[in-house]
Design a protein around this motif. Structure first.
Motif, PDB file in Angstrom:
ATOM      1  N   THR A  25       0.835  -1.206   0.000  1.00  0.00           N
ATOM      2  CA  THR A  25       0.000   0.000   0.000  1.00  0.00           C
ATOM      3  C   THR A  25       0.868   1.253   0.000  1.00  0.00           C
ATOM      4  OG1 THR A  25      -1.629  -1.283   1.249  1.00  0.00           O
ATOM      5  CG2 THR A  25      -1.997   1.072   1.095  1.00  0.00           C
ATOM      6  N   THR A  26       1.959   1.222   0.748  1.00  0.00           N
ATOM      7  CA  THR A  26       2.871   2.368   0.806  1.00  0.00           C
ATOM      8  C   THR A  26       3.528   2.616  -0.550  1.00  0.00           C
ATOM      9  OG1 THR A  26       3.258   2.003   3.167  1.00  0.00           O
ATOM     10  CG2 THR A  26       4.908   3.299   1.991  1.00  0.00           C
ATOM     11  N   ILE A  27       3.947   1.550  -1.220  1.00  0.00           N
ATOM     12  CA  ILE A  27       4.539   1.707  -2.553  1.00  0.00           C
ATOM     13  C   ILE A  27       3.538   2.397  -3.486  1.00  0.00           C
ATOM     14  CG2 ILE A  27       5.325   0.481  -4.630  1.00  0.00           C
ATOM     15  CD1 ILE A  27       6.410  -1.709  -2.665  1.00  0.00           C
ATOM     16  N   LEU A  28       2.332   1.891  -3.533  1.00  0.00           N
ATOM     17  CA  LEU A  28       1.350   2.409  -4.488  1.00  0.00           C
ATOM     18  C   LEU A  28       0.939   3.848  -4.177  1.00  0.00           C
ATOM     19  CD1 LEU A  28      -0.762  -0.817  -4.994  1.00  0.00           C
ATOM     20  CD2 LEU A  28       0.826   0.234  -6.626  1.00  0.00           C
ATOM     21  N   LEU A  29       0.768   4.189  -2.901  1.00  0.00           N
ATOM     22  CA  LEU A  29       0.429   5.576  -2.570  1.00  0.00           C
ATOM     23  C   LEU A  29       1.568   6.507  -2.962  1.00  0.00           C
ATOM     24  CD1 LEU A  29      -1.277   7.823  -1.358  1.00  0.00           C
ATOM     25  CD2 LEU A  29      -0.322   7.227   0.879  1.00  0.00           C
ATOM     26  N   ASN A  30       2.795   6.075  -2.746  1.00  0.00           N
ATOM     27  CA  ASN A  30       3.912   6.973  -3.006  1.00  0.00           C
ATOM     28  C   ASN A  30       4.291   7.059  -4.473  1.00  0.00           C
ATOM     29  OD1 ASN A  30       4.851   8.306  -0.449  1.00  0.00           O
ATOM     30  ND2 ASN A  30       4.407   6.209   0.191  1.00  0.00           N
ATOM     31  N   ILE A  31       3.884   6.100  -5.270  1.00  0.00           N
ATOM     32  CA  ILE A  31       3.986   6.285  -6.716  1.00  0.00           C
ATOM     33  C   ILE A  31       3.062   7.438  -7.121  1.00  0.00           C
ATOM     34  CG2 ILE A  31       3.537   5.249  -8.977  1.00  0.00           C
ATOM     35  CD1 ILE A  31       4.452   2.561  -7.777  1.00  0.00           C
ATOM     36  N   HIS A  32       1.912   7.538  -6.463  1.00  0.00           N
ATOM     37  CA  HIS A  32       1.036   8.705  -6.664  1.00  0.00           C
ATOM     38  C   HIS A  32       1.730   9.979  -6.191  1.00  0.00           C
ATOM     39  CE1 HIS A  32      -2.005  11.714  -5.771  1.00  0.00           C
ATOM     40  NE2 HIS A  32      -1.722  11.581  -4.492  1.00  0.00           N
ATOM     41  N   ASN A  33       2.399   9.928  -5.020  1.00  0.00           N
ATOM     42  CA  ASN A  33       3.041  11.129  -4.475  1.00  0.00           C
ATOM     43  C   ASN A  33       4.135  11.675  -5.390  1.00  0.00           C
ATOM     44  OD1 ASN A  33       1.432  11.376  -2.201  1.00  0.00           O
ATOM     45  ND2 ASN A  33       2.806  10.193  -0.899  1.00  0.00           N
ATOM     46  N   VAL A  34       4.797  10.806  -6.154  1.00  0.00           N
ATOM     47  CA  VAL A  34       5.821  11.303  -7.084  1.00  0.00           C
ATOM     48  C   VAL A  34       5.200  11.789  -8.389  1.00  0.00           C
ATOM     49  CG1 VAL A  34       7.656   9.894  -6.068  1.00  0.00           C
ATOM     50  CG2 VAL A  34       6.437   9.053  -8.079  1.00  0.00           C
ATOM     51  N   GLY A  35       3.896  11.603  -8.554  1.00  0.00           N
ATOM     52  CA  GLY A  35       3.186  12.200  -9.670  1.00  0.00           C
ATOM     53  C   GLY A  35       2.889  11.315 -10.857  1.00  0.00           C
ATOM     54  N   LEU A  36       2.981   9.973 -10.693  1.00  0.00           N
ATOM     55  CA  LEU A  36       2.765   9.104 -11.846  1.00  0.00           C
ATOM     56  C   LEU A  36       1.296   8.828 -12.133  1.00  0.00           C
ATOM     57  CD1 LEU A  36       5.709   6.559 -11.615  1.00  0.00           C
ATOM     58  CD2 LEU A  36       5.532   8.672 -12.937  1.00  0.00           C
ATOM     59  N   PRO A  38      -3.023   9.913 -10.435  1.00  0.00           N
ATOM     60  CA  PRO A  38      -3.770  10.628  -9.388  1.00  0.00           C
ATOM     61  C   PRO A  38      -4.217   9.681  -8.274  1.00  0.00           C
ATOM     62  CG  PRO A  38      -5.179  10.229 -11.277  1.00  0.00           C
ATOM     63  CD  PRO A  38      -3.801   9.763 -11.671  1.00  0.00           C
ATOM     64  N   ASN A  39      -4.608  10.286  -7.163  1.00  0.00           N
ATOM     65  CA  ASN A  39      -5.219   9.508  -6.084  1.00  0.00           C
ATOM     66  C   ASN A  39      -6.545   8.969  -6.618  1.00  0.00           C
ATOM     67  OD1 ASN A  39      -6.066   8.434  -3.692  1.00  0.00           O
ATOM     68  ND2 ASN A  39      -5.930  10.330  -2.527  1.00  0.00           N
ATOM     69  N   ASN A  40      -6.725   7.653  -6.556  1.00  0.00           N
ATOM     70  CA  ASN A  40      -7.895   7.042  -7.194  1.00  0.00           C
ATOM     71  C   ASN A  40      -8.408   5.862  -6.377  1.00  0.00           C
ATOM     72  OD1 ASN A  40      -6.220   4.804  -7.835  1.00  0.00           O
ATOM     73  ND2 ASN A  40      -5.526   5.824  -9.693  1.00  0.00           N
ATOM     74  N   SER A  41      -9.384   5.168  -6.939  1.00  0.00           N
ATOM     75  CA  SER A  41     -10.024   4.067  -6.212  1.00  0.00           C
ATOM     76  C   SER A  41      -9.060   2.917  -5.914  1.00  0.00           C
ATOM     77  CB  SER A  41     -11.233   3.554  -6.988  1.00  0.00           C
ATOM     78  OG  SER A  41     -10.845   3.065  -8.260  1.00  0.00           O
ATOM     79  N   MET A  42      -8.024   2.744  -6.740  1.00  0.00           N
ATOM     80  CA  MET A  42      -7.039   1.692  -6.444  1.00  0.00           C
ATOM     81  C   MET A  42      -6.365   1.953  -5.104  1.00  0.00           C
ATOM     82  SD  MET A  42      -3.487   1.270  -6.401  1.00  0.00           S
ATOM     83  CE  MET A  42      -2.790   2.430  -7.542  1.00  0.00           C
ATOM     84  N   ILE A  43      -5.948   3.195  -4.880  1.00  0.00           N
ATOM     85  CA  ILE A  43      -5.294   3.536  -3.617  1.00  0.00           C
ATOM     86  C   ILE A  43      -6.286   3.415  -2.459  1.00  0.00           C
ATOM     87  CG2 ILE A  43      -4.141   5.364  -2.312  1.00  0.00           C
ATOM     88  CD1 ILE A  43      -3.046   6.388  -5.010  1.00  0.00           C
ATOM     89  N   LEU A  44      -7.513   3.852  -2.667  1.00  0.00           N
ATOM     90  CA  LEU A  44      -8.525   3.743  -1.609  1.00  0.00           C
ATOM     91  C   LEU A  44      -8.794   2.282  -1.260  1.00  0.00           C
ATOM     92  CD1 LEU A  44     -11.080   6.486  -2.755  1.00  0.00           C
ATOM     93  CD2 LEU A  44      -9.296   6.673  -1.011  1.00  0.00           C
ATOM     94  N   GLY A  45      -8.933   1.440  -2.278  1.00  0.00           N
ATOM     95  CA  GLY A  45      -9.161   0.016  -2.042  1.00  0.00           C
ATOM     96  C   GLY A  45      -8.003  -0.632  -1.305  1.00  0.00           C
ATOM     97  N   MET A  46      -6.786  -0.318  -1.742  1.00  0.00           N
ATOM     98  CA  MET A  46      -5.600  -0.849  -1.046  1.00  0.00           C
ATOM     99  C   MET A  46      -5.556  -0.344   0.393  1.00  0.00           C
ATOM    100  SD  MET A  46      -3.665  -2.918  -2.896  1.00  0.00           S
ATOM    101  CE  MET A  46      -2.035  -2.838  -2.138  1.00  0.00           C
ATOM    102  N   GLY A  47      -5.888   0.933   0.582  1.00  0.00           N
ATOM    103  CA  GLY A  47      -5.846   1.513   1.926  1.00  0.00           C
ATOM    104  C   GLY A  47      -6.824   0.854   2.873  1.00  0.00           C
ATOM    105  N   ILE A  48      -8.007   0.524   2.377  1.00  0.00           N
ATOM    106  CA  ILE A  48      -9.006  -0.109   3.251  1.00  0.00           C
ATOM    107  C   ILE A  48      -8.650  -1.561   3.531  1.00  0.00           C
ATOM    108  CG2 ILE A  48     -11.419  -0.880   3.412  1.00  0.00           C
ATOM    109  CD1 ILE A  48     -12.144   1.641   1.707  1.00  0.00           C
TER     110      ILE A  48
END
Length: 195
Positions: A25-36, A38-48
């Motif tokens: 989950t940390t890898i996927l959120l931080n790929i978003h943080n570097v700008g590759l 947007p924050n989306n349902s994949m990150i939300l699903g992984m987070g939950i």
């Protein structure tokens, strides 16, 4: 007649589950943080489900192992992921005001403070966990500084640190699994000497 019944714990090690839930989950959120992306349902699903629920399950199981560190880490960070998803989704549902950057800065800074305390505990555990928690402290504080200063570069740098943090947790999880499966050190964890 006084007889004592002892129950032997034969349950599996829950730490790899918690570490992989955190790491992926940390890898996927931080790929978003570097700008590759947007924050989306994949990150939300992984987070939950992976970062949140899987880690909380691992934390609860750590209590059977009499592992206060594991119980605290996994249930706290599992709750972190669930709270982060709530912070993002409650405003969209009309249930709360959106958190501004100052509020998020304090949120991330306080998690960094908690993580720093846990990082001190890793000095008695392993070098691998020192890397996980050390990079996590840096990640939280870089993201907090980014929110407080409104300088996006801090968040991008934090994103790269977060990717390293996630991969170090993933490595630690896989190392624990493979070392147990093969009955020897396949991937080193860097145990530390206990005095």
């Amino acid at each position: 007649m006084n007889s004592e019944i002892r129950i032997k714990d034969t349950s599996a090690n829950p730490a790899p589950l918690g570490l992989v839930g955190f790491g992926l989950t940390t890898i996927l959120l931080n790929i978003h943080n570097v700008g590759l992306y947007p924050n989306n349902s994949m990150i939300l699903g992984m987070g939950i489900f992976v970062g949140g629920i899987a880690q909380i399950i691992a934390g609860i199981l750590e209590s059977k192992k009499n592992n206060t560190f594991g119980l605290t880490a996994f249930t706290a960070y599992g709750s972190f992921w669930l709270s982060l998803v709530a912070i993002w989704t409650l405003p969209a549902l009309g249930l709360a005001e959106k958190a501004d950057e100052t509020a998020m800065g304090f949120y991330l800074a306080i998690w960094g403070l908690f993580t720093f305390g846990m990082f001190i505990g890793t000095f008695r555990l392993s070098r691998a966990l020192q890397v996980v928690f050390g990079t996590l402290v840096a990640l939280f504080w870089l993201l907090a500084i980014g929110d407080f200063t409104h300088i996006a570069a801090y968040k991008v740098i934090g994103g790269y640190v977060g990717i390293l943090c996630g991969f170090s947790a993933f490595y630690t999880a896989i190392a624990q699994v493979l070392n147990e499966v093969y009955g020897r050190t396949v991937l080193p964890l860097g145990p530390v000497a206990r005095s």
